[in-house]
Design a protein around this motif. Structure first.
Motif, PDB file in Angstrom:
ATOM      1  N   ASN A 113       0.790  -1.239   0.000  1.00 43.73           N
ATOM      2  CA  ASN A 113       0.000   0.000   0.000  1.00 43.73           C
ATOM      3  C   ASN A 113       0.816   1.279   0.000  1.00 43.73           C
ATOM      4  O   ASN A 113       0.257   2.348   0.242  1.00 43.73           O
ATOM      5  N   SER A 142      -9.785  -3.506  -3.383  1.00 40.83           N
ATOM      6  CA  SER A 142      -9.034  -2.629  -4.272  1.00 40.83           C
ATOM      7  C   SER A 142      -9.286  -1.166  -3.897  1.00 40.83           C
ATOM      8  O   SER A 142      -9.784  -0.874  -2.805  1.00 40.83           O
ATOM      9  N   THR A 143      -8.949  -0.281  -4.798  1.00 39.26           N
ATOM     10  CA  THR A 143      -8.844   1.133  -4.421  1.00 39.26           C
ATOM     11  C   THR A 143      -9.518   2.094  -5.402  1.00 39.26           C
ATOM     12  O   THR A 143      -9.606   1.797  -6.600  1.00 39.26           O
ATOM     13  N   TYR A 181      -8.079   4.585  -6.343  1.00 44.25           N
ATOM     14  CA  TYR A 181      -6.988   5.099  -7.179  1.00 44.25           C
ATOM     15  C   TYR A 181      -6.908   4.400  -8.542  1.00 44.25           C
ATOM     16  O   TYR A 181      -6.075   4.768  -9.359  1.00 44.25           O
ATOM     17  N   LYS A 215      -2.828  -2.343  -8.482  1.00 45.09           N
ATOM     18  CA  LYS A 215      -4.136  -2.685  -7.889  1.00 45.09           C
ATOM     19  C   LYS A 215      -5.157  -3.000  -8.997  1.00 45.09           C
ATOM     20  O   LYS A 215      -5.967  -3.916  -8.847  1.00 45.09           O
ATOM     21  N   ARG A 272     -13.877  -2.059  -4.039  1.00 44.45           N
ATOM     22  CA  ARG A 272     -13.001  -0.881  -4.077  1.00 44.45           C
ATOM     23  C   ARG A 272     -13.365   0.040  -2.922  1.00 44.45           C
ATOM     24  O   ARG A 272     -14.544   0.311  -2.685  1.00 44.45           O
ATOM     25  N   SER A 318     -11.727   3.567  -0.338  1.00 44.74           N
ATOM     26  CA  SER A 318     -10.892   4.774  -0.452  1.00 44.74           C
ATOM     27  C   SER A 318     -10.478   5.287   0.916  1.00 44.74           C
ATOM     28  O   SER A 318     -11.207   5.149   1.895  1.00 44.74           O
TER      29      SER A 318
END
Ligand SMILES: NC(=O)c1ccc[n+]([C@@H]2O[C@H](COP(=O)([O-])OP(=O)(O)OC[C@H]3O[C@@H](n4cnc5c(N)ncnc54)[C@H](OP(=O)(O)O)[C@@H]3O)[C@@H](O)[C@H]2O)c1
Length: 293
Positions: free
Chosen positions: A64, A102-103, A105, A131, A149, A151
């Motif tokens: 990360n 996941s993210t 981003y 990712k 996902r 954040s």
């Protein structure tokens, strides 16, 4: 009863899941981090899964370090892509549910509307590319694969923005924080709860799919920092600055708000606003008699 294997269990999300274990008495949990199970090692991972026979795998492990990934992209990809492929393919072979995180981003932040699950990702950094490629691995093999996902994750555990701002706020008279990147903070306890609710729907999972989960509301990092300073009653001035005044190795999206309609419908839940969850987290940090690691 479902047996759930947690990987990366010593991280923020893993520890937040562990804290909720008493609320899910029908599950048996197996907690592992890299010492017990290095998910990059496929033969070991397969052997571990064959021995423990989980019904569900929740992958909380990740690389990360967003900026460091610019120079450590190979390490980031081993954990965020190769290891995800290992878990996902083993899970599919045994028809286990696989939940991967996941993210925000993965998006480039050029939108002005909250991102839906089917909006096209366009990752801007080495971390974000890893990712996004990990998501593809997670979804490629089995019918019971889920990518969530999220954040701006924080919790009382490990390193995160909330703990950093409280620390620096106590050490310094003022802090500069960017005010032109907008998203939503997510309390890991809220995400952990949503993930555990998904595990209760194990029997209904029949197609690979993506969900978005964050707390409700929208904030800039500056708004987030101001709230942290205020709730924690820290005496420090927060100055808004632009991203260009605070250059970092990895590019971040300017706008990464996630649309949560799908998960709210699927789980039939309301999600707390980021400010109320932030208050809960800071109160826990302040009023606990032990230090969170
Ligand atoms: N943190 C955020 O702001 C954020 C934002 C959006 C999405 N996410 C995603 O949310 C998920 C949970 O994040 P988090 O903040 O809880 O992560 P975290 O606190 O960094 O925890 C990750 C855990 O995985 C472990 N790990 C690393 N390599 C491993 C390996 N090869 N085998 C087994 N375990 C390994 C780490 O150990 P070490 O500490 O020893 O490396 C750590 O304990 C991740 O998928 C992350 O990408 C996080």
């Amino acid at each position: 009863m479902s047996k759930i294997l947690i990987t990366g269990a010593n991280g923020q999300l893993g520890k937040s899941i562990k804290k909720l274990e008493p609320d899910f008495p029908a599950h048996k949990f197996i907690y592992t981090d890299i010492q017990e199970l290095d998910i990059v090692n496929k033969p070991d991972t397969e052997q571990f899964i064959n021995f423990h026979k989980p019904d569900i795998i929740i992958n909380c492990a990740a690389y990360n370090q967003v900026d460091k990934a610019e120079e450590e992209s190979e390490i980031a990809r081993k954990i965020n892509v190769d290891a995800v492929s290992n878990l996902s393919s083993i899970a599919a072979k045994k028809n286990l549910a696989f939940i991967h995180v996941s993210t925000d981003y993965v998006f480039d932040g050029r939108s002005f509307l909250p991102y839906n699950e089917n909006d096209k990702p366009n990752p801007l950094s080495s971390y974000a590319v890893s990712k996004f490629d990990g998501e593809k691995e997670a979804l490629k093999y089995g019918k019971k694969s889920i990518v969530i996902r999220t954040s701006w994750l924080y919790s009382p555990y490990g390193h995160n923005f909330v703990k950093t701002i409280i620390k620096y706020g106590n050490e310094r008279n003022s802090l500069n924080v960017v005010n032109d990147q907008v998203g939503t903070p997510t309390y890991a306890a809220d995400l952990a709860h949503a993930i555990l609710l998904i595990t209760e729907k194990n029997d209904t999972l029949n197609k690979p799919q993506i969900f978005h989960f964050s707390n409700e509301g929208i904030a800039s990092w500056y708004d987030f920092a101001i709230a942290i300073i205020k709730i924690s009653e820290t005496d420090c001035l927060v100055n808004p600055v632009g991203t260009s005044e605070y250059p970092l190795p990895a590019q971040r999206p300017y706008y990464s708000v996630l649309n949560k309609k799908k998960i709210k419908g699927f789980l039939n839940i309301n999600i707390p606003h980021w400010l109320s969850s932030l208050e809960e987290c800071i109160n826990l940090i302040k009023h606990s008699d032990h230090e969170f690691k």
